[in-house]
Design a protein around this motif. Structure first.
Motif, PDB file in Angstrom:
ATOM      1  N   GLY A   1     -22.496   9.246  38.399  1.00 38.10           N
ATOM      2  CA  GLY A   1     -21.944   9.652  39.683  1.00 38.10           C
ATOM      3  C   GLY A   1     -20.439   9.755  39.607  1.00 38.10           C
ATOM      4  O   GLY A   1     -19.845   9.610  38.526  1.00 38.10           O
ATOM      5  N   PRO A   2     -19.795  10.022  40.743  1.00 35.57           N
ATOM      6  CA  PRO A   2     -18.343  10.167  40.762  1.00 35.57           C
ATOM      7  C   PRO A   2     -17.646   8.972  40.110  1.00 35.57           C
ATOM      8  O   PRO A   2     -18.001   7.823  40.341  1.00 35.57           O
ATOM      9  N   GLY A   3     -16.677   9.284  39.235  1.00 36.47           N
ATOM     10  CA  GLY A   3     -15.934   8.258  38.521  1.00 36.47           C
ATOM     11  C   GLY A   3     -16.381   8.067  37.085  1.00 36.47           C
ATOM     12  O   GLY A   3     -15.644   7.520  36.276  1.00 36.47           O
ATOM     13  N   ASP A   4     -17.580   8.524  36.758  1.00 36.10           N
ATOM     14  CA  ASP A   4     -18.061   8.419  35.384  1.00 36.10           C
ATOM     15  C   ASP A   4     -17.425   9.502  34.523  1.00 36.10           C
ATOM     16  O   ASP A   4     -16.936  10.512  35.023  1.00 36.10           O
ATOM     17  N   VAL A   5     -17.452   9.283  33.214  1.00 35.83           N
ATOM     18  CA  VAL A   5     -16.905  10.250  32.259  1.00 35.83           C
ATOM     19  C   VAL A   5     -18.001  10.585  31.255  1.00 35.83           C
ATOM     20  O   VAL A   5     -18.638   9.690  30.711  1.00 35.83           O
ATOM     21  N   VAL A   6     -18.228  11.893  31.045  1.00 33.48           N
ATOM     22  CA  VAL A   6     -19.228  12.337  30.087  1.00 33.48           C
ATOM     23  C   VAL A   6     -18.615  13.371  29.147  1.00 33.48           C
ATOM     24  O   VAL A   6     -17.653  14.038  29.489  1.00 33.48           O
ATOM     25  N   GLU A   7     -19.220  13.456  27.975  1.00 33.41           N
ATOM     26  CA  GLU A   7     -18.824  14.476  27.008  1.00 33.41           C
ATOM     27  C   GLU A   7     -20.013  15.405  26.816  1.00 33.41           C
ATOM     28  O   GLU A   7     -21.112  14.958  26.514  1.00 33.41           O
ATOM     29  N   VAL A   8     -19.771  16.694  27.031  1.00 37.45           N
ATOM     30  CA  VAL A   8     -20.823  17.693  26.867  1.00 37.45           C
ATOM     31  C   VAL A   8     -20.314  18.735  25.882  1.00 37.45           C
ATOM     32  O   VAL A   8     -19.302  19.383  26.130  1.00 37.45           O
TER      33      VAL A   8
ATOM     34  N   VAL B   1     -16.623  18.510  24.913  1.00 35.86           N
ATOM     35  CA  VAL B   1     -15.628  18.620  25.979  1.00 35.86           C
ATOM     36  C   VAL B   1     -15.823  17.428  26.913  1.00 35.86           C
ATOM     37  O   VAL B   1     -16.940  17.139  27.334  1.00 35.86           O
ATOM     38  N   THR B   2     -14.732  16.732  27.221  1.00 36.37           N
ATOM     39  CA  THR B   2     -14.804  15.545  28.073  1.00 36.37           C
ATOM     40  C   THR B   2     -14.584  15.935  29.525  1.00 36.37           C
ATOM     41  O   THR B   2     -13.621  16.629  29.860  1.00 36.37           O
ATOM     42  N   TYR B   3     -15.486  15.481  30.386  1.00 34.86           N
ATOM     43  CA  TYR B   3     -15.446  15.807  31.809  1.00 34.86           C
ATOM     44  C   TYR B   3     -15.448  14.529  32.647  1.00 34.86           C
ATOM     45  O   TYR B   3     -16.093  13.554  32.297  1.00 34.86           O
ATOM     46  N   GLN B   4     -14.791  14.605  33.789  1.00 37.79           N
ATOM     47  CA  GLN B   4     -14.859  13.569  34.827  1.00 37.79           C
ATOM     48  C   GLN B   4     -15.942  14.015  35.807  1.00 37.79           C
ATOM     49  O   GLN B   4     -15.950  15.164  36.248  1.00 37.79           O
ATOM     50  N   VAL B   5     -16.865  13.124  36.144  1.00 41.91           N
ATOM     51  CA  VAL B   5     -17.888  13.439  37.142  1.00 41.91           C
ATOM     52  C   VAL B   5     -17.239  13.263  38.514  1.00 41.91           C
ATOM     53  O   VAL B   5     -16.747  12.186  38.840  1.00 41.91           O
ATOM     54  N   THR B   6     -17.226  14.346  39.313  1.00 43.15           N
ATOM     55  CA  THR B   6     -16.595  14.281  40.633  1.00 43.15           C
ATOM     56  C   THR B   6     -17.607  14.368  41.769  1.00 43.15           C
ATOM     57  O   THR B   6     -17.253  14.110  42.914  1.00 43.15           O
ATOM     58  N   GLY B   7     -18.849  14.738  41.463  1.00 46.64           N
ATOM     59  CA  GLY B   7     -19.861  14.829  42.509  1.00 46.64           C
ATOM     60  C   GLY B   7     -21.249  14.791  41.929  1.00 46.64           C
ATOM     61  O   GLY B   7     -21.462  14.982  40.727  1.00 46.64           O
ATOM     62  N   ARG B   8     -22.208  14.540  42.820  1.00 47.20           N
ATOM     63  CA  ARG B   8     -23.598  14.420  42.382  1.00 47.20           C
ATOM     64  C   ARG B   8     -24.530  14.864  43.495  1.00 47.20           C
ATOM     65  O   ARG B   8     -24.371  14.456  44.648  1.00 47.20           O
ATOM     66  N   THR B   9     -25.474  15.716  43.168  1.00 45.57           N
ATOM     67  CA  THR B   9     -26.528  16.134  44.092  1.00 45.57           C
ATOM     68  C   THR B   9     -27.843  15.678  43.475  1.00 45.57           C
ATOM     69  O   THR B   9     -28.171  16.068  42.363  1.00 45.57           O
ATOM     70  N   ARG B  10     -28.592  14.843  44.185  1.00 46.23           N
ATOM     71  CA  ARG B  10     -29.820  14.264  43.625  1.00 46.23           C
ATOM     72  C   ARG B  10     -31.036  14.727  44.398  1.00 46.23           C
ATOM     73  O   ARG B  10     -31.083  14.631  45.621  1.00 46.23           O
TER      74      ARG B  10
ATOM     75  N   LEU C   1     -18.798  18.508  37.338  1.00 48.46           N
ATOM     76  CA  LEU C   1     -17.930  18.037  36.260  1.00 48.46           C
ATOM     77  C   LEU C   1     -16.585  18.743  36.360  1.00 48.46           C
ATOM     78  O   LEU C   1     -16.531  19.931  36.664  1.00 48.46           O
ATOM     79  N   GLN C   2     -15.519  18.000  36.063  1.00 43.78           N
ATOM     80  CA  GLN C   2     -14.196  18.611  36.089  1.00 43.78           C
ATOM     81  C   GLN C   2     -13.415  18.224  34.838  1.00 43.78           C
ATOM     82  O   GLN C   2     -13.370  17.067  34.456  1.00 43.78           O
ATOM     83  N   ASP C   3     -12.810  19.247  34.218  1.00 46.76           N
ATOM     84  CA  ASP C   3     -11.924  19.079  33.070  1.00 46.76           C
ATOM     85  C   ASP C   3     -10.663  19.856  33.405  1.00 46.76           C
ATOM     86  O   ASP C   3     -10.612  21.072  33.214  1.00 46.76           O
ATOM     87  N   GLY C   4      -9.655  19.155  33.931  1.00 47.25           N
ATOM     88  CA  GLY C   4      -8.460  19.839  34.406  1.00 47.25           C
ATOM     89  C   GLY C   4      -8.827  20.697  35.606  1.00 47.25           C
ATOM     90  O   GLY C   4      -9.356  20.212  36.588  1.00 47.25           O
ATOM     91  N   ARG C   5      -8.608  22.004  35.495  1.00 49.65           N
ATOM     92  CA  ARG C   5      -8.946  22.922  36.589  1.00 49.65           C
ATOM     93  C   ARG C   5     -10.346  23.500  36.449  1.00 49.65           C
ATOM     94  O   ARG C   5     -10.856  24.131  37.361  1.00 49.65           O
ATOM     95  N   ASP C   6     -10.966  23.305  35.294  1.00 52.39           N
ATOM     96  CA  ASP C   6     -12.283  23.860  35.015  1.00 52.39           C
ATOM     97  C   ASP C   6     -13.360  23.007  35.686  1.00 52.39           C
ATOM     98  O   ASP C   6     -13.437  21.801  35.457  1.00 52.39           O
TER      99      ASP C   6
END
Length: 168
Positions: free
Chosen positions: A27-34, A37-46, A57-62
């Protein structure tokens, strides 16, 4: 270190290893690598009925979206939002052509979703989803909720390319 402490450490039980966090619980606040590329999780729809989540997922502006679903095994798909529009919820076609690629309807479902953080749809509610695949294995995803469509284009990701780096 004293002799007594050394003997005590020989008989002490080692700490159990921490269990890896399930991808469905991210969820928001977690960090994943896909795919490196390293991404910050900013939202979750379950969607609990399908045992699936769509992570923002957010990586800078992406901004990208990682769809995770658990069936016989956990499957992953990485999507990017695309511009597009459909006229009616009732008239979503079974075949769509985008930039000389034909996408064929694989699955259509609906269900109640819960949202957390920054997501394409800001409120919980009933969501309809159409998932397509092309002959060259590209994916297309269409979501409809509260009178609005979102379109995504992406590809499947193998489980070895997804790593949970840090859980909040």
């Amino acid at each position: 270190m004293s002799l007594f402490r050394r003997v005590k450490n020989l008989f002490a039980k080692p700490e159990p290893p921490q269990a890896e966090k399930s991808p469905l619980l991210l969820g928001p606040g977690d960090v994943v690598e896909v795919s490196l590329v390293t991404y910050q999780v900013t939202g979750r729809t379950r969607n609990a009925q399908r045992n699936a989540v769509l992570l923002t997922l957010q990586d800078g502006r992406d901004v990208r979206y990682l769809h995770i679903e658990e069936r016989e095994r956990i499957t992953y798909a990485l999507y990017s939002p695309i511009d597009g529009r459909l006229d009616s919820f009732d008239e979503v076609p079974t075949t769509i052509e985008l930039e000389d690629t034909n996408y064929y309807l694989e699955e259509q479902y609906n269900g109640e979703v819960r949202v957390l953080g920054k997501t394409p749809f800001g409120l919980d509610g009933e969501q309809y989803v159409w998932q397509y695949q092309s002959d060259d294995r590209k994916l297309l995803r269409i979501e409809w909720q509260d009178g609005r469509f979102m379109l995504y284009e992406g590809e499947a990701v193998i489980a070895a390319d997804v790593k949970i780096l840090h859980g909040a």
